[in-house]
Scaffold this active site. Structure first.
Site, short mmCIF file in Angstrom:
data_model
loop_
_atom_site.label_atom_id
_atom_site.label_comp_id
_atom_site.label_asym_id
_atom_site.label_seq_id
_atom_site.Cartn_x
_atom_site.Cartn_y
_atom_site.Cartn_z
CB CYS A 1 -0.91 0.24 1.24
SG CYS A 1 -1.75 -1.15 1.24
CD GLU B 1 2.60 -1.73 3.23
OE1 GLU B 1 2.05 -2.53 3.65
OE2 GLU B 1 2.08 -1.12 2.40
#
Length: 793
Positions: free
Chosen positions: A435, A437
Site C-alpha cells: 500500500c 509501506e
C-alpha cells in the site's frame, strides 16, 4: 507520443484480460505436492527448491496473441494460485462455493477439484504453516482476534509478499552471474567446520531454483519458436521470433537491451509468485534500474520512444493478469483481486540528487494509457530536487480520476527508512511497497503489515473495563469503572493501558509467527538478495542485509482522537454531561439520547486544524510509536504504520457507539483521514491536522485518502492548485496522499446499476479496484468520504 503507440494492440490485450473469468489455478499446487513427495527425506529448503524447479519444468507455458512481453505464474491467464504448504484450507473451506461466492469468485474446474481432493489436501493436511499458527497462537492474542480487535495472519496472506526483490541484480548479472556467486560461496566452505554443511545444503537449494528460472525461460523460447513456425502473418511471426531469441538469452544472461531487461524482469517476477503466491511483490524503482537500458538503446538507434512506450504498456497489461486468492470473508472487504504490485518513479538517487528521467514520464504515461487496476503506481516527490514538469505530469494523472498515483513526500520516506536503521546513503533508494509501506530492494526483510489493531476498540475497552460491547466478554485490560475516574488524566491512563495491552498481545503473536515462518523458505526469492547468497541464509531466516521487526498497523485514527477528545471536552473540561450519562447513551447507541449525540457530534474534530485536537493527536501517536518501538523481535525493533487497506470497514462492525458521535457497527475512519463528513474546513485544514502525526516514526507508512469533486477539474488553475497543495503537504512533513476524483452521484448509480459502470476505477485505500467489484459496505464507505470542490493551501 500516445497516438503513435499501437493502441489497438494495447486495447486488445486489455480487453482480453477484462473479459477473462478468474479461475482457481491448481496446476502449481499439484506439481508442488508431487515435488515434495519425490524429494521426501531431503531438507525442507531443498524440497522447496526441487518442487519449484519441477514447476518450472512442467507448468503450462502459453503465449497469447499480441503479446510482446511473455510469462505467467500459473497455467491460466487470470488465475488464483493455491500454495498448500502455507495454507491449503482456504480452498477446503470453500470448495463448494468458490465458483459462485459474491466477492472475487474463482471458477473451479471439475478436474482441479479432483486433484485437490485426491492429492493436494491429503498430503498437506496438518503440515501447513497456517495450521501450526492456529495451534500455537497465544490465548490473549486469540481472544483479541476473535473479538475483532486484531486482524492477524489472514488465511490467504501467504508467502513473503510485502517485499521488493533485487530485480536489478537479476537483470544486470543474469542468473548465470548469480550461479557464479553461489559457486564462489560454496567454494569457501569446509564441511568439517560446524554450520558449513547447512550452508552447503542451502546453496544446493539456490542452485536448483536458479536452474528452474533458466529452464522456464527456455521453455518460453521454445514455445515462441514453435508458434512462429505455424504463424502466417509476417509481423506476428517476426514478433514471435524476437520473443524466442530474447527468452533464449534472459534471464539466464545479463540483459543487453531495454526489451531484454523488461522480459528478464517479468520472467523472474512470475517465478517468485510461483514459489509462494502472495500480495505485494513490488517491482520498485523501475525508472532507475531500467533507464540505462532505455538510454543505451535510444542512443544506439535500437529503439524509438514510441516502441519503448508500447513495451511498457504491454507490461502494464501483464501486471493485471494474476489474481490474489483470498478467503471469502477477506474478499468481502478487499475485493477486486488486488495484487499490490507497487511501482515507483521519481525521488532522488543514491547521491541525494534528482532521479527523474525520461522513463519516469513514460511510466506515468503507461498508467494513463492502460488504465487497469494493476500495477499500483507510486510517486516519490522531492520538493528541492524534482522538477516542476514532473509534478505537473503527476497532477495531470491524478486528475484523470483513476486513483493513481499514490503520492509520497520523498524526504519523509527517507526518514522512515532511517528510523528502521538504514544508513542515509542507502535510505535514498527506498521504494513504496504494498500500500504505502517503505522498503529497500534486494536488501530488506520485513513483513510490513503483520497485523492491524482496532483503535475504536481501545476507546470502547477504556469505557467498559476491558469488555467488548458486541461480544459481552472481557477482551482488553481491566482498567476499572470509568465512573470512578476523577480526572481526564485517569481516563487517558486507561486508554494508554488498553493500547499497551493490545500491542503486547500483538507482539506475543508476532514472536510465535516469526518462529513458524522460519519454515516458509523461499530460495527463488532469495536469489535476488545478495546477502542471502553470501551468507547462505534464506530470506525467511533473516538472510538479507537489513532485517526489521514486523509492522503493527493502526486502524481508526480519527475515531480514537475524536472520542478521547470528546470525553475530555464534554465530561471533564466543560462538564456538559456526566460519565454515567455518556455511558448510558453509548449503551443505547444514542437511541433516546439524541441531545447527547448532538453534543458528541458538535465537539471539535480531527481534520479541522483545531489546536487542542492537534496537540492530542501528537501526544497519542507519539505514545503509540514509543510503545511499538520499545518491543524487539528476533529481526529488530517492531515498527509502526497506519495503512488500513479497507480494514476500517470490518473493524467498524466490531465496535459499538463511540463518544465521537459515531453510531455502533459502522466503518471506522480510514488511514489517517478524518471521519467522513467531519472535515469541514477544507483540504488545507485536513493536511495541517494530519501533520501532527509523527509520520517519520510510523516507518511502515501512513495513508491519507482524499476525494475531489470533479468540479475541481473545471477550474482554470486546477493543475497549478493541485501542484501547490502537494508541495505544501511535503513542507508539512506528511508522508502520503492519494485522491479519488469522482462524482458522488456516479458512485451511487454504479452501486445501483453495476452493469453500466464495469470500467469505473476507484482508489479504495492502498490499492485501486473496479468499484462494482467491491462489497457494498466498502462502496458505502467510499461514497461517504467528504468530497472537496477546491484545494486550499
Amino acid at each position: 507520443m500516445k497516438d503513435k503507440v499501437n493502441m489497438n494492440r494495447i486495447m486488445r490485450l486489455k480487453n482480453r484480460v477484462l473479459n477473462t473469468r478468474p479461475e482457481m489455478d491448481l496446476e502449481n499446487a499439484l506439481i508442488l505436492t508431487r515435488g515434495f513427495r519425490e524429494s521426501e527425506g531431503e531438507p525442507l529448503v531443498v524440497q522447496k527448491a526441487y518442487a519449484f524447479r519441477k514447476q518450472c519444468l512442467e507448468k503450462t507455458v502459453k503465449i497469447w496473441d499480441d503479446e510482446l512481453i511473455v510469462g505467467n505464474s500459473g497455467s491460466k491467464q487470470r488465475g488464483g494460485l493455491l500454495c498448500p504448504d502455507t495454507c491449503w484450507s482456504v480452498l477446503d473451506d470453500e470448495l463448494d462455493t468458490i465458483s459462485t461466492r459474491k466477492y472475487d469468485p474463482f471458477y473451479l474446474r471439475d478436474e482441479d477439484r479432483e486433484h485437490f481432493v485426491d492429492e493436494i489436501r491429503p498430503y498437506w493436511k496438518g503440515r501447513s504453516t497456517y495450521e501450526k499458527w492456529l495451534c500455537q497462537i497465544p490465548e490473549d492474542t486469540r481472544i483479541l482476534r476473535d473479538c475483532g480487535v486484531l486482524y492477524i495472519n489472514r488465511k490467504a496472506v501467504r508467502g513473503w509478499g510485502e517485499t521488493t526483490a533485487g530485480y536489478e541484480m537479476i537483470i544486470k548479472e543474469g542468473i548465470e552471474g548469480i550461479k557464479r556467486r553461489i559457486e564462489e560461496t560454496r567454494a569457501a566452505l569446509d564441511i568439517t567446520k560446524p554450520g558449513h554443511y547447512e550452508k552447503m545444503v542451502y546453496l544446493r537449494a539456490l542452485s536448483l531454483s536458479a536452474d528452474g528460472v533458466i529452464q522456464l525461460a527456455r521453455r518460453y523460447s521454445a514455445e515462441a519458436s514453435r508458434m512462429a513456425e505455424n504463424e502466417t502473418v509476417k509481423t506476428r511471426k517476426e514478433e514471435l521470433l524476437s520473443i524466442a531469441e530474447i527468452c533464449r538469452r534472459v534471464p539466464e544472461k545479463p540483459a543487453e537491451t531495454f526489451r531484454e531487461a523488461l522480459q528478464s524482469f517479468y520472467i523472474y517476477h512470475t517465478c517468485i509468485f510461483m514459489e509462494q503466491n502472495a500480495a505485494s511483490y513490488n517491482p520498485g524503482r523501475m525508472d532507475q534500474y531500467l533507464y540505462p537500458f532505455y538510454k543505451a538503446d535510444l542512443e544506439a538507434g535500437r529503439i524509438t520512444p514510441q516502441e519503448a512506450q508500447e513495451l511498457l504498456d504491454c507490461l502494464w497489461v501483464k501486471f493485471s493478469e494474476p489474481c490474489l486468492f483470498q478467503d471469502e470473508k477477506t474478499a468481502q472487504y478487499s475485493a477486486g483481486y488486488p495484487m499490490f504490485q507497487n511501482i515507483c518513479v521519481g525521488g532522488v538517487d543514491e547521491n541525494g540528487m534528482d532521479a527523474v528521467n525520461e522513463l519516469s514520464y513514460m511510466i506515468l504515461q503507461a498508467t494513463m494509457d492502460v488504465q487497469l487496476y494493476q500495477p499500483s503506481l507510486s510517486v516519490r516527490y522531492h520538493m528541492v530536487r524534482n522538477p516542476n514538469a514532473f509534478l505537473k505530469k503527476v497532477a495531470e494523472l491524478i486528475k484523470l480520476g483513476t486513483g493513481f498515483p499514490a503520492f509520497h513526500c520523498d524526504e519523509v520516506g527517507i526518514q522512515m527508512l532511517m528510523n528502521k536503521g538504514i544508513p542515509l546513503k542507502e535510505a535514498y533508494n527506498w521504494n513504496p511497497c504494498g500500500c504505502v509501506e517503505t522498503n529497500l530492494a534486494g536488501k530488506m526483510h520485513c513483513y510490513t503489515s503483520y497485523a492491524d489493531y482496532n483503535l475504536g476498540s481501545v476507546v470502547e475497552f477504556a469505557l467498559n473495563d476491558g469488555r467488548s460491547r458486541k461480544y459481552g466478554i472481557p477482551a482488553g485490560a481491566r482498567t476499572g469503572n470509568p465512573c470512578d475516574f476523577k480526572s481526564f488524566e485517569d481516563f487517558f491512563k486507561a486508554v494508554k493501558e488498553q493500547i499497551t495491552y493490545i500491542i503486547r498481545a500483538m507482539v506475543a503473536g508476532n514472536h510465535v509467527n516469526d518462529d513458524i515462518c522460519l519454515e516458509r523458505v523461499c530460495p527463488a526469492l532469495s536469489l535476488s538478495f545478495e546477502d542471502c547468497i553470501t551468507k547462505a541464509k534464506d530470506y525467511a531466516w533473516g538472510g538479507p542485509k537489513y532485517n526489521v521487526g514486523n509492522g503493527l498497523d493502526a486502524i481508526g485514527v480519527a475515531d480514537l482522537i475524536n472520542s478521547v477528545y470528546a470525553v475530555k471536552y464534554l465530561v471533564y473540561d466543560k462538564r456538559m454531561l456526566s460519565m454515567e450519562k455518556l455511558l448510558e447513551a453509548l449503551e443505547h447507541n444514542f437511541t433516546g439520547f439524541e441531545e447527547i449525540e448532538k453534543l458528541c457530534l458538535e465537539c471539535p474534530k480531527y481534520g479541522n486544524d483545531d489546536e487542542d485536537v492537534n496537540q492530542l493527536t501528537a501526544e497519542l501517536f507519539s505514545f503509540i510509536a514509543d510503545l511499538i518501538e520499545s518491543f524487539d523481535s528476533k529481526y529488530g525493533h517492531m515498527t509502526a504504520g497506519i495503512l488500513p487497506v479497507s480494514g476500517n470497514t470490518p473493524f467498524g462492525l466490531e465496535v459499538g457507539a463511540l463518544p465521537s458521535g459515531r453510531k455502533a457497527y459502522v466503518p471506522l475512519a480510514d488511514g489517517v483521514s478524518p471521519n467522513a463528513g467531519t472535515d469541514i474546513e477544507g483540504m488545507g485544514a485536513v493536511m495541517k491536522s494530519v501533520s501532527f502525526i509523527p509520520h517519520g516514526r510510523f516507518s511502515q507508512g501512513t495513508l491519507l485518502n482524499l476525494k475531489l469533486d470533479p468540479a475541481f477539474n473545471q477550474s482554470e488553475n486546477s493543475t497549478q492548485s493541485l501542484m501547490a497543495f502537494l508541495k505544501s503537504m511535503c513542507s508539512l512533513g506528511v508522508f502520503h496522499v492519494q485522491f479519488n476524483v469522482i462524482d458522488r452521484d456516479i458512485l451511487i448509480d454504479a452501486q445501483k446499476n453495476p452493469e453500466k459502470h464495469k470500467g469505473l476505477l476507484i482508489r479504495v485505500a492502498g490499492y485501486t479496484a473496479y468499484f462494482v467489484e467491491l462489497g457494498k459496505e466498502v462502496q458505502d464507505d467510499i461514497i461517504s468520504r467528504t468530497a472537496h470542490a477546491g484545494v486550499n493551501v
